[in-house]
Design a protein around this motif. Sequence first.
Motif, mmCIF file in Angstrom:
data_model
loop_
_atom_site.group_PDB
_atom_site.id
_atom_site.type_symbol
_atom_site.label_atom_id
_atom_site.label_comp_id
_atom_site.label_asym_id
_atom_site.label_seq_id
_atom_site.Cartn_x
_atom_site.Cartn_y
_atom_site.Cartn_z
ATOM 1 N N LEU A 34 -2.568 -1.748 -7.479
ATOM 2 C CA LEU A 34 -1.229 -1.230 -7.196
ATOM 3 C C LEU A 34 -0.559 -2.113 -6.160
ATOM 4 O O LEU A 34 -1.146 -2.432 -5.124
ATOM 5 C CB LEU A 34 -1.313 0.212 -6.672
ATOM 6 C CG LEU A 34 0.011 0.876 -6.278
ATOM 7 C CD1 LEU A 34 0.865 1.172 -7.509
ATOM 8 C CD2 LEU A 34 -0.231 2.159 -5.492
ATOM 9 N N ASP A 35 0.656 -2.509 -6.451
ATOM 10 C CA ASP A 35 1.470 -3.265 -5.495
ATOM 11 C C ASP A 35 2.921 -2.990 -5.857
ATOM 12 O O ASP A 35 3.556 -3.766 -6.569
ATOM 13 C CB ASP A 35 1.139 -4.756 -5.569
ATOM 14 C CG ASP A 35 1.877 -5.566 -4.498
ATOM 15 O OD1 ASP A 35 2.703 -4.972 -3.761
ATOM 16 O OD2 ASP A 35 1.621 -6.779 -4.400
ATOM 17 N N THR A 36 3.424 -1.860 -5.391
ATOM 18 C CA THR A 36 4.757 -1.437 -5.818
ATOM 19 C C THR A 36 5.843 -2.385 -5.316
ATOM 20 O O THR A 36 6.899 -2.482 -5.936
ATOM 21 C CB THR A 36 5.050 -0.002 -5.342
ATOM 22 O OG1 THR A 36 4.792 0.104 -3.937
ATOM 23 C CG2 THR A 36 4.187 1.006 -6.083
ATOM 24 N N MET A 56 -12.393 -2.164 0.035
ATOM 25 C CA MET A 56 -11.297 -1.422 -0.587
ATOM 26 C C MET A 56 -10.185 -1.232 0.452
ATOM 27 O O MET A 56 -10.426 -0.748 1.551
ATOM 28 C CB MET A 56 -11.775 -0.036 -1.062
ATOM 29 C CG MET A 56 -10.660 0.815 -1.669
ATOM 30 S SD MET A 56 -11.093 2.580 -1.840
ATOM 31 C CE MET A 56 -12.409 2.482 -3.015
ATOM 32 N N HIS A 57 -8.963 -1.615 0.080
ATOM 33 C CA HIS A 57 -7.809 -1.409 0.947
ATOM 34 C C HIS A 57 -6.865 -0.431 0.269
ATOM 35 O O HIS A 57 -6.391 -0.678 -0.839
ATOM 36 C CB HIS A 57 -7.103 -2.734 1.229
ATOM 37 C CG HIS A 57 -5.920 -2.591 2.145
ATOM 38 N ND1 HIS A 57 -4.950 -3.555 2.287
ATOM 39 C CD2 HIS A 57 -5.540 -1.573 2.974
ATOM 40 C CE1 HIS A 57 -4.035 -3.150 3.155
ATOM 41 N NE2 HIS A 57 -4.371 -1.945 3.578
ATOM 42 N N LEU A 58 -6.595 0.685 0.938
ATOM 43 C CA LEU A 58 -5.670 1.694 0.430
ATOM 44 C C LEU A 58 -4.500 1.822 1.394
ATOM 45 O O LEU A 58 -4.687 2.108 2.585
ATOM 46 C CB LEU A 58 -6.365 3.060 0.316
ATOM 47 C CG LEU A 58 -7.645 3.143 -0.519
ATOM 48 C CD1 LEU A 58 -8.235 4.544 -0.428
ATOM 49 C CD2 LEU A 58 -7.382 2.765 -1.965
ATOM 50 N N ASN A 59 -3.310 1.608 0.881
ATOM 51 C CA ASN A 59 -2.090 1.829 1.653
ATOM 52 C C ASN A 59 -1.149 2.593 0.736
ATOM 53 O O ASN A 59 -0.461 1.989 -0.101
ATOM 54 C CB ASN A 59 -1.487 0.498 2.105
ATOM 55 C CG ASN A 59 -0.299 0.694 3.044
ATOM 56 O OD1 ASN A 59 0.311 1.757 3.059
ATOM 57 N ND2 ASN A 59 0.018 -0.332 3.820
ATOM 58 N N LEU A 60 -1.136 3.917 0.857
ATOM 59 C CA LEU A 60 -0.489 4.764 -0.139
ATOM 60 C C LEU A 60 0.436 5.790 0.492
ATOM 61 O O LEU A 60 0.115 6.374 1.535
ATOM 62 C CB LEU A 60 -1.558 5.511 -0.957
ATOM 63 C CG LEU A 60 -2.492 4.646 -1.797
ATOM 64 C CD1 LEU A 60 -3.696 5.449 -2.255
ATOM 65 C CD2 LEU A 60 -1.747 4.052 -2.984
ATOM 66 N N THR A 61 1.563 6.017 -0.160
ATOM 67 C CA THR A 61 2.471 7.090 0.238
ATOM 68 C C THR A 61 2.937 7.843 -1.002
ATOM 69 O O THR A 61 3.066 7.269 -2.081
ATOM 70 C CB THR A 61 3.708 6.552 0.993
ATOM 71 O OG1 THR A 61 4.430 5.664 0.139
ATOM 72 C CG2 THR A 61 3.311 5.855 2.273
ATOM 73 N N LYS A 62 3.142 9.133 -0.827
ATOM 74 C CA LYS A 62 3.668 9.962 -1.906
ATOM 75 C C LYS A 62 4.245 11.239 -1.307
ATOM 76 O O LYS A 62 3.626 11.863 -0.441
ATOM 77 C CB LYS A 62 2.570 10.325 -2.918
ATOM 78 C CG LYS A 62 3.090 11.147 -4.107
ATOM 79 C CD LYS A 62 1.991 11.428 -5.106
ATOM 80 C CE LYS A 62 2.488 12.324 -6.238
ATOM 81 N NZ LYS A 62 3.518 11.671 -7.088
ATOM 82 N N ILE A 86 -3.123 -0.991 -3.516
ATOM 83 C CA ILE A 86 -4.556 -0.729 -3.681
ATOM 84 C C ILE A 86 -5.220 -2.036 -4.075
ATOM 85 O O ILE A 86 -4.836 -2.662 -5.064
ATOM 86 C CB ILE A 86 -4.843 0.324 -4.775
ATOM 87 C CG1 ILE A 86 -4.208 1.669 -4.423
ATOM 88 C CG2 ILE A 86 -6.344 0.498 -4.966
ATOM 89 C CD1 ILE A 86 -4.346 2.703 -5.539
ATOM 90 N N LYS A 87 -6.232 -2.413 -3.319
ATOM 91 C CA LYS A 87 -7.014 -3.601 -3.644
ATOM 92 C C LYS A 87 -8.483 -3.232 -3.642
ATOM 93 O O LYS A 87 -9.005 -2.696 -2.658
ATOM 94 C CB LYS A 87 -6.759 -4.726 -2.635
ATOM 95 C CG LYS A 87 -7.459 -6.035 -3.001
ATOM 96 C CD LYS A 87 -7.089 -7.146 -2.023
ATOM 97 C CE LYS A 87 -7.747 -8.477 -2.420
ATOM 98 N NZ LYS A 87 -7.397 -9.557 -1.464
ATOM 99 N N ILE A 88 -9.163 -3.471 -4.766
ATOM 100 C CA ILE A 88 -10.582 -3.213 -4.911
ATOM 101 C C ILE A 88 -11.280 -4.552 -5.105
ATOM 102 O O ILE A 88 -11.042 -5.242 -6.102
ATOM 103 C CB ILE A 88 -10.867 -2.302 -6.120
ATOM 104 C CG1 ILE A 88 -9.989 -1.051 -6.081
ATOM 105 C CG2 ILE A 88 -12.343 -1.947 -6.184
ATOM 106 C CD1 ILE A 88 -10.231 -0.130 -4.915
ATOM 107 N N LYS A 89 -12.105 -4.924 -4.145
ATOM 108 C CA LYS A 89 -12.705 -6.262 -4.122
ATOM 109 C C LYS A 89 -11.556 -7.279 -4.190
ATOM 110 O O LYS A 89 -10.700 -7.298 -3.336
ATOM 111 C CB LYS A 89 -13.719 -6.418 -5.250
ATOM 112 C CG LYS A 89 -14.935 -5.500 -5.091
ATOM 113 C CD LYS A 89 -15.993 -5.754 -6.152
ATOM 114 C CE LYS A 89 -17.206 -4.868 -5.914
ATOM 115 N NZ LYS A 89 -18.273 -5.078 -6.911
#
Length: 287
Positions: free
Chosen positions: A65-67, A1-7, A57-60
């Motif tokens: 999500l890829d804004t 799982m790759h999470l690269n998130l901002t808010k 967001i990438k799951i497997k």
Amino acid sequence: MHLNLTKKLNFANGKGLLDIDVQIEEGTFVAISGTSGSGKTTLLRLIAGLEKGAGFIKIKENIWLDTANGLHLPPQQRKVGYVFQNYALFPNMTIQQNLTFALEKNQSTAIITELVETMELGELVNRYPQQLSGGQQQRVALARALVRKPPILLLDEPLSALDEGLRNHLQDYILKIHQKYQLTTLLVSHDTREINKMADKVFVLEAGKIIKSGTPQAVFAKNRIAKEYQLSGTVIEIKDKGNRYAISVKIGGNIIEVEKGKQEQNALKVGDVILLSTTVLNATLKK
């Protein structure tokens, strides 16, 4: 799982930015800790698609999500099991109906039969949520979260309203389903004992940033005092982890997990009473 998130968020000391960039190995049990308002629940809601943020967001092999490329899968298209603190069961439906409602279109009902057995809900399926105890409702919520066979399980302080005995019991259920269904599990929790018992890794958030990460023992070690103890306990579970065994030992109302090599484990079986003589981290220092 790759999470690269901002808010953008409002923190206790003013406006700020949740900014997370982590890789989580599949099958890992991750605890997310930190002060209230640090962004823990927001992180789970971003993964589930219940809130919108920016990033990736990438799951497997699936990108949720890829804004940068205009992709934002809605919640119903993300395979996520989400358990809320307040259970969120439909009060006008029986337990069987709550579970059935969670099925995907044309999905077999066999998973419901399996989950009812796994979570020991057989005697409860025709009851309504208000007829169940808090612990029973939480088991139903866990089962419902798994109906669609998601690879990701998100737990937002699901046990915080329960007393210690029920918490320990539900922790065992969560660990059981995590292992049985080979989930990647993210648990929001403030309880260091819960985190030490359940998690492979912990992220500590502060104002939307990960300020510490690692094994629970490493992250929380500097806040503890090491002492030598000899305690007797009963072996309640032996789990094969490849080149080693995880031995769960019940001591009073607590469960301690110790690791042994295969040769050492051969002399043990469930039900044995053993003496643990080891340096354990047991006392938390106040700041």
